[in-house]
Scaffold this active site. Sequence first.
Site, PDB file in Angstrom:
ATOM      1  N   LYS A 189     -67.771  35.829  43.143  1.00  0.00           N
ATOM      2  CA  LYS A 189     -68.298  34.590  43.720  1.00  0.00           C
ATOM      3  C   LYS A 189     -67.979  34.518  45.224  1.00  0.00           C
ATOM      4  O   LYS A 189     -67.248  35.353  45.742  1.00  0.00           O
ATOM      5  CB  LYS A 189     -67.738  33.377  42.968  1.00  0.00           C
ATOM      6  CG  LYS A 189     -67.967  33.431  41.447  1.00  0.00           C
ATOM      7  CD  LYS A 189     -69.439  33.295  41.053  1.00  0.00           C
ATOM      8  CE  LYS A 189     -69.745  33.722  39.637  1.00  0.00           C
ATOM      9  NZ  LYS A 189     -69.130  32.966  38.575  1.00  0.00           N
TER      10      LYS A 189
HETATM   11  C1  PLP Z   1     -69.169  32.743  37.063  1.00  0.00           C
HETATM   12  C2  PLP Z   1     -69.909  31.635  36.388  1.00  0.00           C
HETATM   13  C3  PLP Z   1     -69.314  30.826  35.415  1.00  0.00           C
HETATM   14  C4  PLP Z   1     -67.955  31.099  34.834  1.00  0.00           C
HETATM   15  O1  PLP Z   1     -66.957  31.258  35.731  1.00  0.00           O
HETATM   16  P1  PLP Z   1     -65.635  32.104  35.347  1.00  0.00           P
HETATM   17  O2  PLP Z   1     -64.717  31.796  36.471  1.00  0.00           O
HETATM   18  O3  PLP Z   1     -66.045  33.544  35.307  1.00  0.00           O
HETATM   19  O4  PLP Z   1     -65.152  31.622  34.040  1.00  0.00           O
HETATM   20  C5  PLP Z   1     -70.044  29.758  34.911  1.00  0.00           C
HETATM   21  N1  PLP Z   1     -71.301  29.513  35.315  1.00  0.00           N
HETATM   22  C6  PLP Z   1     -71.919  30.293  36.230  1.00  0.00           C
HETATM   23  C7  PLP Z   1     -73.312  29.954  36.635  1.00  0.00           C
HETATM   24  C8  PLP Z   1     -71.254  31.379  36.766  1.00  0.00           C
HETATM   25  O5  PLP Z   1     -71.873  32.178  37.633  1.00  0.00           O
END
Ligand code: PLP
Length: 394
Positions: A189
């Site tokens: 991210k």
């Molecule tokens: C990455 C992501 C999540 C989950 O996040 P984690 O930190 O990996 O648990 C949820 N929704 C979206 C759209 C994501 O890209």
Amino acid sequence: MTAFLPYGRQTIDEADIAAVVDVLRGDWLTTGPAIEEFEADFAAATDAAHAVACANGTAALHLAALALGLGPDDSVVVPAVTFLATANAPRYVGAEVVFADVDPKTGLMTPDTLAAALERTNGTVRAVFPVHLAGQCADIDALGEMAAAAGALMVEDACHAIGGQDQAGRRVGSCKIGAMATFSLHPVKTITAGEGGVVTTNDDGIATKLRLLRNHGIVRSDFRVPVEALDSAGHPNSWYYEMSEPGFNYRLSDIHAALGRSQLSKLGEFVARRTALVERYDRLLESLAPAIRPSSRVPGRPGWHLYVALVDFPMLGLDRAAVMAALRARGIGSQVHYLPLHRQPYYRKRYGALDLPGADAWYDRALSLPLFPAMADEDVDRVVAALETVVSGR
Ligand SMILES: *Cc1c(COP(=O)(O)O)cnc(C)c1O
């Protein structure tokens, strides 16, 4: 030999490393001051009253579902194109998921696809979870209004969109329309804590509930059993705490929070670099139309997480696996965001085969190309040149 270009990766500098080392040398590895500092900076960065840090983005969505008090008699509308966690979170609390279709050119839930989904909820809808896919904001004004008219609250899954602005220029996560917004700090991210998540909200009651539920439901004031809680002078006993509702251990550690806070200080820089790379892709990909085009754009200033190209594989005479393999052979990673959730075995079994042509059309074409702040302009050129050779069959 040039290094392999993954579709996404973290950007860590010496200041990030120093921030983590500082925590390791200090007194608190968890539940210490780094959490509050990170939360204060995150709330300021998103223009929200509260930011509640937690273990990961999935926990953030689960906490949001819990804070809304969702349960088995309720349903939640979720777009079919998103990561699994957006739909799994309502399932954790027993609520049913109603999948909304998406615009085949943006991957976003729209007022039309939400309207169609709401019709299928038979009056049980309590929440709508739009996803700001790739970093572009869904039309939260329209979606929020429709949710409210249906008696539902909105939670934005903003895991892709930190640092962006919606169509009205509000910061993503400022929760001017929705009840909450959720974020992930996974390394792929825009900013990372290794693992981590955040929920933002302007509602004091919701914030209190989120903090309670991330730490087992433990309360240290307003006791229900004063005879146990208080000593003979009426002061709280130091060892005493109460639980009225079981919560979870969804805490973020101070080690993670320090990294997250250091990364957050570079959010503007990261988003600006991602935006410049996106603009370069857009310009260079023009020569590959109509076989390969950028996804369509909606109003707003995206905090770009992914660069999704829409590829007409039949026109190329190649399937997606062949294109991805050809890119990999040239040192370039790519990914698919996402296999629509209604096609996952679990959801297919629970809700049957659904007809969501927009989600299927998006999935047929979507290919995420490398996008992360440490990329050079020449990396974009290299990706487009590789695609050119694939398109021309050389
Ligand atoms: C990455 C992501 C999540 C989950 O996040 P984690 O930190 O990996 O648990 C949820 N929704 C979206 C759209 C994501 O890209």
